[in-house]
Design an enzyme around this catalytic site. Structure first.
Site, short mmCIF file in Angstrom:
data_model
loop_
_atom_site.label_atom_id
_atom_site.label_comp_id
_atom_site.label_asym_id
_atom_site.label_seq_id
_atom_site.Cartn_x
_atom_site.Cartn_y
_atom_site.Cartn_z
N GLY A 18 -12.40 78.92 96.97
CA GLY A 18 -11.87 80.26 97.15
C GLY A 18 -10.74 80.52 96.20
O GLY A 18 -10.51 79.75 95.27
N GLY A 19 -10.03 81.60 96.42
CA GLY A 19 -8.95 81.99 95.52
C GLY A 19 -7.80 81.02 95.52
O GLY A 19 -7.06 80.92 94.55
N MET A 20 -7.62 80.24 96.59
CA MET A 20 -6.47 79.35 96.72
C MET A 20 -6.78 77.92 96.28
O MET A 20 -5.88 77.17 95.95
CB MET A 20 -5.99 79.32 98.17
CG MET A 20 -5.71 80.69 98.76
SD MET A 20 -4.57 81.62 97.74
CE MET A 20 -3.18 80.54 97.73
N GLY A 21 -8.04 77.55 96.36
CA GLY A 21 -8.37 76.17 96.02
C GLY A 21 -9.76 75.83 96.50
O GLY A 21 -10.59 76.72 96.75
N VAL A 23 -12.43 73.58 99.16
CA VAL A 23 -12.49 73.11 100.53
C VAL A 23 -13.48 71.94 100.60
O VAL A 23 -14.58 72.00 100.03
CB VAL A 23 -12.94 74.24 101.49
CG1 VAL A 23 -12.96 73.73 102.93
CG2 VAL A 23 -12.02 75.44 101.35
N LYS A 38 -8.40 71.84 102.76
CA LYS A 38 -8.30 72.77 101.62
C LYS A 38 -7.26 72.19 100.68
O LYS A 38 -6.10 72.01 101.04
CB LYS A 38 -7.89 74.17 102.08
CG LYS A 38 -7.64 75.10 100.90
CD LYS A 38 -7.51 76.56 101.32
CE LYS A 38 -8.90 77.15 101.50
NZ LYS A 38 -8.88 78.63 101.64
N ASP A 131 -5.15 88.92 104.15
CA ASP A 131 -6.34 88.76 103.32
C ASP A 131 -7.58 88.67 104.20
O ASP A 131 -8.44 87.81 104.00
CB ASP A 131 -6.21 87.52 102.43
CG ASP A 131 -7.27 87.51 101.32
OD1 ASP A 131 -7.76 88.61 100.97
OD2 ASP A 131 -7.60 86.42 100.83
#
Length: 867
Positions: A18-21, A23, A38, A131
């Site tokens: 995803g946008g953060m990292g 999983v 994550k 979000d």
């Protein structure tokens, strides 16, 4: 990362990104379970400020405990890697379920309800997601919704940009644009501060997509999408899905309001409205049954799917039309076999974020609905006085229905948008919590009467009520055109329901008068003011208040003779002035007009008890309690009847219930003590009186404590207690008499005579208002006997008995008068009748006024027989 060890977690496989990292699935070596990890991107994990903010918010989110929020186990670090360990959810995302066609079924709505309930939990804890999108909503294999990534949006930065593929962008402070473009709120897109209402906007975008199969604001680029969110409205749902229920459309429209103030005041309200829509939408076949059919499904299944969809749509449309007409069998939603079977409660509507004055509008709508529906056969309406206690928009419908004994609840909310008001109501079946019907009405804010009238008509139609032409004419008629006058009336009524609280009656008079200044033709306010004036008379014994009460009540009767509360007010005046039969007639008429009103049944029970019709009185009081089981006054009146008939155990139970329902009610404890005292349980009596005095220094409690001291031979202590009682309430004749008795025992004959004379004077003033008050007449006789005016005393005692020949208290006064006059055989006979009709043998045995009888053998026999 595969095979790496992150703390106690060993990475097994990659699940996604995803946008953060990224999983991963990992194994918790300590607990032997699989979890999700994550791992943050290096550019995110290398910023100390952002990591600090992230850790703070992630730890806050980890404290959330809700079945619809994924659980965070740990925020950790292994070498250069920052990670979050969380619950592993096996299932699919909402994005995987969304397609290009509407998915609005009961199942889909159940997912929305679960998501908003989880969101409401977070918002209540002060946490905003920032979000929310279909990618962050997981559905487990058994259908449970889990919201992911709470608090993670603050990690993103504007450098990551925005795209249309679900990359994250959020807000950590004003001016920094972060979030997923298609689901951002206008304030978020504009770089302004956000709060929980931004998440509501994202919910609206998701719900729109479920209803239409299309994104609400998606454009070719992120910039165009943001511009559409700030400036444009989405294509109307009715164009894309004409079969979408209106109530659901209104929820989506409210969530997508550009101004945050026009959205829901709390996300819990949003969840509740979605639940209402879900519960009334019939189950039907749908592609959204959990998992999409596999590509290798048989050809006949693919061919039949359009036909099934058409059939389901036809069934849903027909069902919706029947529900809109209130259809359920041949009798509408309410299926009854006799009058009074369906008990309906209409609490004040919940004010969803509007100004304070909208609370009054919400209360007024409930009042009008109750009054309108009360005339329908087969329905029993809970009186507004009982439902006002449930004005909180977060009320527990099941608990309220249980406490009020309601089988149906007309629940609703009121929303203000600009100069428009929208009232949404639903008929809820109490036993199953199932929404049987719902609708909404809009009107200009200045046209509340029209809103009230139309709602009453819709609810009556939904209930398939059979109304006479006169009832239809009155249906939805409003008692006043002034919303503020109606609000004043409701507030004054609430004060009047607790006359035991100091200054409440005075406050109610002031507010009733204010309501009439707003609308002089407001009949209900005139009636309420009359009742308040009469309460003031009972507290002051100033007959001027009775004149004012009569004038107000007669004006109410002139303005609206068919209003049940007006008839009740008239009965109060009749009862207070000794016209018991007329009072009973008025109360019977009020019951015919509004069978579900407990006030009329309670007052009728009191009137019948005064007429000696004890069993009929008890039956009416039990009806009042059945209609409103948690109102202290109903139990207090029941206790009074039991007490007058010498049924002390039952009286104690009733008064004990008063203290349980109203722990701050000093009168309840005082009457509980009186019943214990009559039974000879003096320790319990004193304890109850002390409880009463701790709440409010009651004159009656001090007076009864004085009587206990008097019976123990503590005459000085008794006199002090009586003096305290008179200082608190100098208008009570009995307390002056009691003080006179104490003075007589202390050898102060002149003070004693003054006490008796004052008692007689005050009681004669009471008789000028109600010449048929047998108890007052009997007390006058006692005071006259103590003053040595025996001829007058004997005559008045006989007149009192003629008025109330089965009243134990009145008969006892006659026995006292005859004993003081030295007519011992007559006194014994009167005492025997008094004890047979419920007067306390314990009290009689300790009464010094009967001292002349104690040497007579029949005295002991009479008392022992009664005991």
């Amino acid at each position: 990362m595969i095979g790496r060890q992150l703390g106690r977690y060993r990475v097994i496989e990659r699940l996604g990104a995803g946008g953060m990292g990224e999983v991963y699935r990992a194994r918790d070596g300590d607990l032997g379970r699989d979890i999700a990890v994550k791992v943050l991107r290096p550019e995110v994990a290398s910023d100390p400020d952002r990591i600090l903010r992230f850790e703070q918010e992630a730890r806050t989110a980890s404290a959330l405990n809700h079945p619809n929020i994924v659980t965070i186990y740990e925020v950790g670090r292994a070498d250069e890697a920052r990670y979050i360990a969380m619950e592993l959810v096996r299932g699919q995302t909402l994005r995987a379920l969304l397609g290009t066609r509407p998915l609005l079924t009961r199942r889909a709505l159940d997912l929305a309800v679960q998501a908003t309930e989880g969101l409401a939990k977070a918002h209540a804890a002060g946490i905003v997601h920032r979000d929310l999108k279909p990618e962050n909503i997981m559905i487990t294999d058994d259908g449970l919704v889990k919201i992911l990534d709470f608090g993670l949006a603050k990690l993103a930065s504007s450098k990551e940009g925005l795209d249309t593929e679900g990359e994250t962008a959020g807000v950590s402070h004003p001016g920094l644009i972060l979030g997923t473009a298609a689901y951002m709120s206008p304030e978020q897109a504009d770089g302004r501060s956000v709060d929980y209402r931004s998440d509501q906007f994202a919910c609206g975008a998701i719900l729109y997509e479920m209803a239409t199969g299309k994104s609400a604001f998606q454009r070719r680029s992120a910039v165009q999408t943001l511009a559409a969110i700030i400036e444009a409205d989405p294509e109307p749902i009715t164009v894309l899905n004409p079969d979408c229920p209106p109530a659901f459309r209104w929820i989506v429209e409210r969530c997508l309001a550009k101004n945050p103030a026009d959205r829901y005041a709390s996300t819990l309200d949003l969840a509740r409205e979605l639940r209402n829509v879900r519960d009334r939408l019939a189950e039907a076949s749908s592609p959204l049954s959990g998992v999409r059919p596999a590509p290798t499904a048989p050809a006949w299944r693919a061919l039949s799917r359009p036909l099934l969809a058409v059939l389901a749509l036809m069934l849903l449309t027909a069902a919706a039309a029947m529900v809109a007409r209130g259809w359920r069998g041949s009798s509408g939603i309410v299926e009854t076999s006799g009058p009074g079977e369906a008990v309906v409660a209409v609490p004040p509507l919940a004010n969803l974020g509007g100004p304070k004055e909208d609370d009054y509008v919400a209360m007024g709508i409930a009042e009008v609905l109750t009054t309108s529906l009360a005339r329908a056969p087969g329905l029993t309406l809970i009186a507004p006085s009982a439902t006002r206690a449930y004005a909180d928009g977060k009320r527990d419908i099941a608990k309220m229905a249980r406490e009020l004994g309601a089988s149906l609840v007309v629940d609703g909310s009121l929303q203000r948008t600009g100069d428009r008001l929208r009232a949404t109501v639903a008929i809820v079946q109490a036993s199953s919590q199932r929404v049987l019907w719902s609708d909404a009405i809009e009107a200009a804010a200045g046209d509340v009467p029209s809103l009230q009238r139309r709602l009453a008509e819709r609810v009556a139609t939904a209930l398939a009520l059979t109304l006479s032409s006169e009832d239809k004419k009155r249906l939805g008629s409003v008692p006043t055109q002034s919303v503020l006058a109606l609000a004043d009336y409701a507030q004054a009524r609430a004060f009047l329901e607790r006359p035991d609280v100091k200054e409440n009656v005075t406050r109610s008079i002031t507010i009733f008068e204010r309501a009439l200044a707003r609308d002089p033709r407001f009949a209900l306010a005139h009636a309420g003011l009359g009742e308040a004036y009469w309460e003031r008379y009972k507290a002051t014994r100033d007959s001027a208040w009775t004149t004012k009460a009569t004038e107000s009540i007669l004006e109410a009767l002139r303005l609206d003779p068919d209003e049940p509360q007006v008839r009740i007010a008239l009965a109060v005046a009749y009862q207070g002035s000794g016209r018991a039969e007329a009072a009973a007639d008025e109360l019977q008429r009020a019951i015919q007009l509004q069978p579900g009103g407990d006030d009329a049944h309670r007052l009728l029970g009191e009137v019948l008890a005064e007429q000696g019709q004890t069993e009929d009185a008890l039956a009416e009081l039990r009806r009042a309690i059945a209609l409103r089981p948690n109102y202290w006054r109903n139990h207090s009146s029941l206790g009074n009847v039991y007490f007058r008939k010498g049924r002390y155990d039952e009286a104690i139970a009733a008064f004990l219930r008063v203290t349980e329902l109203q722990p701050d009610n000093a009168r309840g404890f005082q009457m509980l003590g009186t019943a214990h005292q009559a039974k000879g349980e003096l320790d319990q009596a004193l304890a109850s009186y002390e409880s009463a005095i701790r709440i409010t220094p009651l004159a009656s409690a001090y007076s009864n404590m004085g009587t206990i001291h008097y019976g123990a031979g503590l005459y000085e202590k008794a006199a002090q207690a009586y003096e305290k009682a008179i200082a608190l309430d100098p208008t009570s004749p009995a307390r002056h008499r009691n003080l006179g008795d104490a003075y007589r025992r202390l050898g102060q004959a002149e003070k004693a005579r003054q006490g008796y004379a004052r008692a007689r004077e005050l009681t004669l003033a009471m008789l000028s208002v109600n010449p048929k008050d047998a108890r007052a007449l009997g007390m006058v006789a006692v005071y006259e006997a103590k003053l040595g005016r025996f001829a007058e005393a004997i005559r008045h005692a006989a007149e009192a008995v003629a008025l109330r020949p089965t009243d134990g208290e009145v008969l006892y006064r006659q026995a006292v008068v005859q004993a003081l006059a030295g007519h011992f055989p007559e006194a014994i006979a009167a005492l025997q009748r008094a004890l047979r009709h419920g007067y306390s043998a314990t009290v009689a045995k300790g009464d010094e006024d009967l001292a002349g009888l104690r040497s007579r053998p029949e005295y002991d026999k009479v008392l022992s027989t009664a005991s």
